[in-house]
Write a protein that holds these residues in place. Structure first.
Motif, short mmCIF file in Angstrom:
data_model
loop_
_atom_site.label_atom_id
_atom_site.label_comp_id
_atom_site.label_asym_id
_atom_site.label_seq_id
_atom_site.Cartn_x
_atom_site.Cartn_y
_atom_site.Cartn_z
N GLU A 176 0.84 -1.21 0.00
CA GLU A 176 0.00 0.00 0.00
C GLU A 176 0.88 1.26 0.00
O GLU A 176 0.63 2.21 -0.75
N GLN A 177 1.92 1.26 0.83
CA GLN A 177 2.82 2.41 0.92
C GLN A 177 3.54 2.63 -0.41
O GLN A 177 3.71 3.77 -0.87
N THR A 178 3.95 1.52 -1.04
CA THR A 178 4.67 1.60 -2.32
C THR A 178 3.78 2.14 -3.43
O THR A 178 4.20 2.95 -4.25
N LEU A 179 2.53 1.67 -3.45
CA LEU A 179 1.57 2.10 -4.48
C LEU A 179 0.97 3.47 -4.18
O LEU A 179 0.44 4.13 -5.07
N GLY A 180 1.01 3.87 -2.89
CA GLY A 180 0.35 5.11 -2.48
C GLY A 180 -1.16 4.98 -2.53
O GLY A 180 -1.88 5.95 -2.76
N MET A 181 -1.65 3.75 -2.32
CA MET A 181 -3.10 3.48 -2.34
C MET A 181 -3.45 2.48 -1.26
O MET A 181 -2.65 1.60 -0.94
#
Length: 340
Positions: free
Chosen positions: A282-287
């Protein structure tokens, strides 16, 4: 043994791990004969894209062939001076083995026998083959060690891989050629398989769809980055298995043998909570992910954790790529490949 010594047969060369291993072998100067049947268990276009990266290399040759084709496999060994074999082709996946069990015996049992016979009749210098952490079944003693008994598989996929280990030992004992089995732990990374968690999660989150989180998130996996797996394969390939002079029949060690046979775990030896894995994604995708919590699926196990002491002792290597680094590399590849 080292690089550049004769032809290496890599089965499953269009697969996730097989394409990475083939690439590493080519980059260091080996000549690679890649075999794959390009089946449609998942998107064939992804397999062809992996293959295209290898076909541009002058020391790579591809053969489309099914492992379970006995005559075809015999002819392959007849026609090529194969010195070493990295056998990564298999019918993979725990859940699919509940749906199509015959695919597993055809590929993983009959196909593996054809590999063993080819190596035996053509005096291969070393066979390295993929086993799986799934052979540990419902073990609760952590970490999983190759010196533990593994007679209680909980999926047919795991049972066929345990059968591979037994067949390999038999051939190493009878015909005295070196065989090394590698138990891989939850492999992930660029060019990964679409049926695996990281791929499924990334696709769903980017499309705004919910993700299925099994066992209500109470899962731990020893997620292992694909480059670490490839490095482990090459390190073991270059060190043909040897008989253990200390092995004793009255106190047999499952991880050792009086035959030229070895088993190693290749895992990150650092289990990660499934919910933490999703959080990093989630942090990597920003979603944020919409989570659909479900019970544990048949054939699945709640936790895996690799003891890699033997691998470290014999090759000087142990996987060390963090999920933060590995997931970021996967997402970068995914966005580029799927223009997402």
């Amino acid at each position: 043994m080292g690089s550049g010594k004769g032809l290496v047969l890599v089965t499953g060369a269009a697969g996730f791990i097989g394409s990475h291993v083939s690439r590493r072998l080519l980059d260091r100067g080996d000549t690679v004969l890649g075999l794959d049947n390009l089946n449609d268990y998942y998107d064939v276009r992804l397999k062809e894209a992996r293959l295209a990266r290898l076909k541009s290399h002058p020391q790579f040759q591809f053969v489309k062939l099914d492992l379970s084709d006995r005559a075809g496999m015999a002819a392959l060994f007849e026609q090529h001076a194969i010195r070493r074999v990295v056998h990564l082709a298999a019918q993979a996946g725990v859940r699919y083995s509940l749906v199509n069990p015959h695919a597993y015996t055809a590929s993983n049992v009959d196909g593996f026998l054809n590999i063993l016979e080819g190596c035996r009749h053509h005096k291969a210098e070393h066979l390295v083959y993929a086993s799986t952490s799934s052979v540990y079944g419902g073990h609760t003693k952590m970490p999983f060690s190759v010196h533990d008994n593994v007679d209680h598989p909980v999926s047919l996929y795991a049972a066929t891989k345990k059968a591979n280990e037994l067949m390999a030992h038999c051939y190493a004992h009878l015909y005295r050629f070196p065989i090394t089995g590698l138990r891989f732990f939850t492999v992930y990374g660029p060019w990964g398989r679409p049926d695996m968690a990281l791929f499924l999660f990334t696709k769903a989150i980017l499309e705004g769809k919910p993700i299925d989180v099994f066992n209500h998130g109470k899962m731990q996996r020893d997620f292992t980055y694909v480059d670490d797996i490839a490095e482990g394969v090459l390190r073991t390939l270059d060190r043909p298995a040897q008989a253990d002079p200390a092995w004793a029949s009255d106190n047999p060690d499952p991880g050792s043998s009086s035959a030229p046979y070895r088993l190693y775990n290749i895992g990150n030896h650092q289990p990660v909570e499934l919910l933490r894995f999703i959080e990093v994604l989630e942090q990597t995708l920003g979603m944020k992910a919409q989570k659909n919590f479900l019970p544990l699926q048949a054939g699945d196990v709640p936790a895996t954790y690799a003891d890699v002491a033997d691998l470290m002792r014999d090759t000087g290597f142990k996987p060390a790529t963090s999920i933060e680094t590995g997931i970021a590399r996967f997402v970068e590849w995914y966005r580029e490949y799927y223009k997402a």
